[in-house]
Design an enzyme around this catalytic site. Sequence first.
Site, PDB file in Angstrom:
ATOM      1  N   GLU A 252     -47.325  30.017   3.697  1.00 56.00           N
ATOM      2  CA  GLU A 252     -46.984  30.200   5.123  1.00 56.00           C
ATOM      3  C   GLU A 252     -47.438  28.932   5.853  1.00 56.00           C
ATOM      4  O   GLU A 252     -46.633  28.222   6.440  1.00 56.00           O
ATOM      5  CB  GLU A 252     -47.679  31.448   5.675  1.00 56.00           C
ATOM      6  CG  GLU A 252     -47.443  31.674   7.171  1.00 56.00           C
ATOM      7  CD  GLU A 252     -48.159  32.913   7.725  1.00 56.00           C
ATOM      8  OE1 GLU A 252     -49.043  33.457   7.033  1.00 56.00           O
ATOM      9  OE2 GLU A 252     -47.834  33.308   8.870  1.00 56.00           O
TER      10      GLU A 252
ATOM     11  N   HIS B  22     -48.768  36.999   0.568  1.00 56.39           N
ATOM     12  CA  HIS B  22     -48.445  35.899   1.473  1.00 56.39           C
ATOM     13  C   HIS B  22     -48.854  34.602   0.772  1.00 56.39           C
ATOM     14  O   HIS B  22     -49.980  34.502   0.251  1.00 56.39           O
ATOM     15  CB  HIS B  22     -49.254  35.999   2.764  1.00 56.39           C
ATOM     16  CG  HIS B  22     -48.758  37.036   3.732  1.00 56.39           C
ATOM     17  ND1 HIS B  22     -48.587  38.341   3.400  1.00 56.39           N
ATOM     18  CD2 HIS B  22     -48.391  36.924   5.035  1.00 56.39           C
ATOM     19  CE1 HIS B  22     -48.140  39.003   4.465  1.00 56.39           C
ATOM     20  NE2 HIS B  22     -48.022  38.167   5.472  1.00 56.39           N
TER      21      HIS B  22
HETATM   22  N1  ADE Z   1     -51.310  39.475   9.120  1.00 56.76           N
HETATM   23  C1  ADE Z   1     -50.457  39.778  10.110  1.00 56.76           C
HETATM   24  N2  ADE Z   1     -49.559  38.799  10.253  1.00 56.76           N
HETATM   25  C2  ADE Z   1     -49.836  37.864   9.319  1.00 56.76           C
HETATM   26  C3  ADE Z   1     -49.265  36.624   8.951  1.00 56.76           C
HETATM   27  N3  ADE Z   1     -48.199  36.117   9.579  1.00 56.76           N
HETATM   28  N4  ADE Z   1     -49.835  35.920   7.945  1.00 56.76           N
HETATM   29  C4  ADE Z   1     -50.907  36.408   7.320  1.00 56.76           C
HETATM   30  N5  ADE Z   1     -51.471  37.565   7.617  1.00 56.76           N
HETATM   31  C5  ADE Z   1     -50.945  38.304   8.615  1.00 56.76           C
HETATM   32 ZN    ZN Z   2     -46.974  38.577   7.242  1.00 53.93          ZN
END
Ligand code: ADE
Ligand code: ZN
Length: 347
Positions: free
Chosen positions: A206, A203
């Site tokens: 975000e 990730h």
């Molecule tokens: N764990 C579950 N959903 C998540 C997200 N959107 N971003 C980071 N970690 C997560």
């Molecule tokens: Zn995620």
Amino acid sequence: MTGVIDSSRLPELLRAMPKAELHMHIEGSLEPELIFEMARRNAVSLNYPTVEALRDAYVFDDLQNFLDIYHVGTKVLKTEQDFYEMTGAYLARARTDNVLHAEIFIDTQTHINHGQSAETVINGLYRACSEAPTRYGMTASLILCFLRNLSEREAFECLEQALPLRDKIVGIGLASGEIGNPPEKFTRVFARARELGFRLVAHAGEEAPPAYIWGALDALKVERIDHGVQATQDSALMQRLVRDRVPLTVCPLSNIKLKVFPSLARHNLRQMLDAGIVATINSDDPAYFGGYINENFSQTFAALAMDSRHAYQLARNSFEVSFLDAGTKRRYVDQLDAVFEQFAAPN
Ligand code: ADE
Ligand code: ZN
């Protein structure tokens, strides 16, 4: 691909087209009904009196606020059978959206910290995934995500505990609270995972700035970026993502629920696709964010006035950037092409 398919048939096409889901956290598929059922059978007390009260709590200000409630749901999972049932429920539901392949994230550290063993967790998920071809007519594999709010040492311990189960895990990812936990914190453990032959994702971008996406690419050497929507703030990064065909697993409804964008109409998915980014659509935590993958497709297409060419590109990307072998990818893309030809044919 054939020409543009009539927009009146787009909703039906979005539902019918074969697709892969590459960004979903299995704990985020736990519906409140299943949380209550598992809490009852495992004698776990919940601070919510009813299923409705729990569902009503699914209103979030940001990622951390969501993660706090998501963590409550994970406490009901105790046995291998619980992990198996949770995964089976997701796979059955995903197949109704014509998901033919799923790569499922699991937060093993969360469950180890609750007293479960890595075997209990991974074996439960893996059993459901290995039954997916015969039970649901699809394939599924597992990606173990390190929790980035925990330390590098804990990530190394988690990797160590997973090694006896190496063959049941296709990749390693990085999830949880992003801001303040940059990718570079995990450079060495990702290098070790790479040596062990795991596929790598993380990730990044975000909520946190483009520097986190650069870090995931250059320090962690990941093959896909989960979310990555902050990339449009950095034109050099956009060029890099397009040039190297770095896939982004985008989760539009998640981004709205966690207030990354003020509305779907302001989401940058169409902008990124039109700029040549290899994007896919995914549900992230479908039980919490108001919809499974087809709901993400249908709402995003309506809000951004996207057409059947975008649909084809997104579905094709999802198979091509998956961690499947070349033959299985080709078979799924053939199935995708067959559906598009059927929709393009005159009635
Ligand atoms: N764990 C579950 N959903 C998540 C997200 N959107 N971003 C980071 N970690 C997560
Ligand atoms: Zn995620």
